[in-house]
Design an enzyme around this catalytic site. Structure first.
Site, PDB file in Angstrom:
ATOM      1  N   GLU A 164       0.224  -2.550  -7.020  1.00 10.56           N
ATOM      2  CA  GLU A 164       0.541  -3.551  -5.992  1.00 10.56           C
ATOM      3  C   GLU A 164       1.861  -4.251  -6.311  1.00 10.56           C
ATOM      4  O   GLU A 164       2.689  -4.461  -5.433  1.00 10.56           O
ATOM      5  CB  GLU A 164      -0.582  -4.589  -5.864  1.00 10.56           C
ATOM      6  CG  GLU A 164      -1.876  -4.039  -5.288  1.00 10.56           C
ATOM      7  CD  GLU A 164      -1.683  -3.305  -3.969  1.00 10.56           C
ATOM      8  OE1 GLU A 164      -0.841  -3.729  -3.152  1.00 10.56           O
ATOM      9  OE2 GLU A 164      -2.368  -2.284  -3.759  1.00 10.56           O
ATOM     10  N   ASP A 170       5.212  -4.178  -4.092  1.00  7.03           N
ATOM     11  CA  ASP A 170       5.881  -5.427  -3.700  1.00  7.03           C
ATOM     12  C   ASP A 170       7.362  -5.386  -4.071  1.00  7.03           C
ATOM     13  O   ASP A 170       8.224  -5.829  -3.307  1.00  7.03           O
ATOM     14  CB  ASP A 170       5.210  -6.628  -4.373  1.00  7.03           C
ATOM     15  CG  ASP A 170       3.951  -7.079  -3.631  1.00  7.03           C
ATOM     16  OD1 ASP A 170       3.722  -6.573  -2.510  1.00  7.03           O
ATOM     17  OD2 ASP A 170       3.212  -7.924  -4.164  1.00  7.03           O
ATOM     18  N   HIS A 186       5.925  -2.619   2.045  1.00  8.78           N
ATOM     19  CA  HIS A 186       5.007  -2.606   0.899  1.00  8.78           C
ATOM     20  C   HIS A 186       4.181  -1.311   0.897  1.00  8.78           C
ATOM     21  O   HIS A 186       4.058  -0.644  -0.131  1.00  8.78           O
ATOM     22  CB  HIS A 186       4.099  -3.842   0.951  1.00  8.78           C
ATOM     23  CG  HIS A 186       2.947  -3.777  -0.010  1.00  8.78           C
ATOM     24  ND1 HIS A 186       2.989  -4.342  -1.261  1.00  8.78           N
ATOM     25  CD2 HIS A 186       1.735  -3.184   0.099  1.00  8.78           C
ATOM     26  CE1 HIS A 186       1.843  -4.110  -1.879  1.00  8.78           C
ATOM     27  NE2 HIS A 186       1.065  -3.407  -1.076  1.00  8.78           N
ATOM     28  N   GLU A 187       3.644  -0.960   2.062  1.00  6.52           N
ATOM     29  CA  GLU A 187       2.845   0.277   2.151  1.00  6.52           C
ATOM     30  C   GLU A 187       3.692   1.506   1.831  1.00  6.52           C
ATOM     31  O   GLU A 187       3.236   2.426   1.152  1.00  6.52           O
ATOM     32  CB  GLU A 187       2.214   0.420   3.534  1.00  6.52           C
ATOM     33  CG  GLU A 187       1.210  -0.680   3.897  1.00  6.52           C
ATOM     34  CD  GLU A 187       0.030  -0.737   2.937  1.00  6.52           C
ATOM     35  OE1 GLU A 187      -0.345   0.322   2.393  1.00  6.52           O
ATOM     36  OE2 GLU A 187      -0.500  -1.837   2.706  1.00  6.52           O
ATOM     37  N   HIS A 234       3.973   2.185  -1.824  1.00  7.28           N
ATOM     38  CA  HIS A 234       2.891   2.950  -2.449  1.00  7.28           C
ATOM     39  C   HIS A 234       3.187   4.447  -2.402  1.00  7.28           C
ATOM     40  O   HIS A 234       2.889   5.175  -3.343  1.00  7.28           O
ATOM     41  CB  HIS A 234       1.561   2.670  -1.748  1.00  7.28           C
ATOM     42  CG  HIS A 234       0.956   1.356  -2.138  1.00  7.28           C
ATOM     43  ND1 HIS A 234       0.743   0.992  -3.447  1.00  7.28           N
ATOM     44  CD2 HIS A 234       0.514   0.318  -1.385  1.00  7.28           C
ATOM     45  CE1 HIS A 234       0.195  -0.207  -3.484  1.00  7.28           C
ATOM     46  NE2 HIS A 234       0.051  -0.650  -2.253  1.00  7.28           N
TER      47      HIS A 234
HETATM   48 ZN   LIG Z   1      -0.709  -2.487  -1.551  1.00  6.18          ZN
END
Ligand SMILES: [Zn+2]
Length: 415
Positions: A356, A360, A278-279, A282
């Protein structure tokens, strides 16, 4: 102009406070109404006791936030229209320190004053609320040491920077705001580059990740997603709090991945991989670059406005100050702007929530969405985040989508 702006400012300040109180009270009522039952989709993962613990924690934090908003509003009104800043500036001007010297002293005095006023809230938050709900690991000695270290570093970095800005404001001509923007942007980038290796280690210990199986799993994920970093580190977050987290710092190939030791204890290896994916999302979706670019554009806009106000007598008079100065312009601007920008908070929250969801989706494509869902549920449970926020409060403030929407979205994205 003076009168009109004074009323506009007062109106914005009052409206902001009313909006904050209304949203906060709605949030508390909503959580209280849903306290008796665990939402159905979480019923097998979270007990009623854990759900109520999270509800009570969220309500306590929101209540303290409301009190803090009232104090802040009173402080801003007292400093400006109440004449406190004007009084302070007059005392300092009697010392004949010159424009930059008195500017620095004014900012330092104001910082000390506002820190002293917010200290009780900060103490109550750490040693009452965080402690009561089992999160605080800090002792009073650590709290004091952190404050001393933080102030020393702030002074060491902030005072020379502020002196440079005040000098530019006075000497760089009508385009000073452009020069200040360049200095500010360069400073921000420098901090991003230096923070992980110079400043963060003053507060925490960072050690390379030792768990070999986990390390291999992480390196496989990094290789799969074409990501270069300067290593995976574990930070002793448990010294201060049992809240868990993971983050990236740095730029380019100097990026570091940092896990709180608390997070590693909470999650399984598969779940840690999913959180990391997930990170990485980004980064891969360029959220970090977009956020920095947005912040730079915004600061350029604000500095341009300040450039127009610096020599406008009405701006100072409307905010209760009789003698204009460069430092005073900066201070008044920072005090007044949030009252006007607060209603725009939902826009930045919306952007953040969209990011976000995108991260995801990336995690679901590179790792297993099922593990990310499991990790999220554990993190919500262990951090006592409420599962039932007020929808309007959440839409206004939340940088992350509510748990139920986020999980539903991940389950839809599951390949
Ligand atoms: Zn996040």
């Amino acid at each position: 102009m003076t009168e009109a702006f004074r009323y506009l400012f007062l109106g914005a300040l009052a409206l902001t406070l009313i909006l904050k109180l209304w949203l906060g009270l709605r949030h508390i009522r909503h959580i209280a109404r849903h306290r008796a039952r665990v939402p159905a989709e979480f019923a097998d993962a979270i007990t009623l006791q854990q759900h109520q613990h999270a509800a009570d924690y969220s309500m306590a934090k929101t209540r303290l936030g409301l009190l803090s908003s009232c104090i802040d509003t009173a402080l801003i009104a007292g400093l400006t229209l109440g004449g406190a800043l004007d009084w302070l500036a007059r005392q300092i001007s009697g010392l004949a320190l010159g424009e930059i010297g008195s500017g620095l002293l004014l900012v330092v005095a104001l910082t000390l004053l506002t820190s002293a006023i917010s200290l009780p809230i900060s103490l109550y938050s750490t040693f009452r609320i965080e402690a009561r709900f089992g999160f605080n690991k800090m002792t009073l000695t650590m709290f004091v040491l952190d404050a001393i270290k933080g102030s020393a570093i702030g002074a060491l970095i902030g005072l020379p920077l502020l002196a440079l800005v005040l000098w530019l404001m006075a000497q760089a001509g009508p385009l000073w705001w452009l020069w200040v923007w360049l200095v500010w942007s360069a400073f921000q980038l420098l901090m991003v580059a230096l923070y992980p290796t110079l400043i963060a280690p003053l507060f925490n210990r960072f050690q390379p990740l030792e768990d070999l199986a986990l390390k291999q799993r992480i390196e496989a994920l990094l290789a799969r997603t074409g990501f270069t970093s300067q290593g995976v580190f574990v930070m002793d977050g448990s010294r201060r709090s049992s809240h868990g987290n993971a983050y990236f710092t740095g730029f380019g190939s100097a990026k570091r991945i940092v896990f709180f030791d608390t997070l590693l204890k909470q999650l399984s290896a598969e779940e840690i991989e999913a959180v990391l994916a997930h990170e990485l999302g980004h980064f891969k979706r360029k959220h970090i670059v977009k956020r920095i670019g947005f912040a730079f554009a915004l600061s350029l806009g604000f500095l341009f406005i300040l450039g127009q106000l610096l020599h406008a007598g009405w701006f100072y008079q409307a905010l209760g100050v009789s003698t204009p100065s460069t430092a005073m312009a900066l201070i008044l601007f920072f005090l007044a702007v949030p009252a006007f920008t607060f209603p725009l908070t939902p826009l930045s929250s919306l952007l953040s929530r969209r990011h976000e969801y995108e991260a995801d989706e990336f995690a679901a494509s590179q790792s297993d969405a099922h593990h990310l869902v499991a990790a999220l549920v554990k993190l919500y449970r262990d951090n006592a985040s409420t599962l039932t926020p007020d929808p309007l409060h959440s839409a206004f403030y939340d940088s992350h989508p509510p748990a139920s929407l986020r999980i539903a979205h991940l389950q839809g994205a599951r390949p």
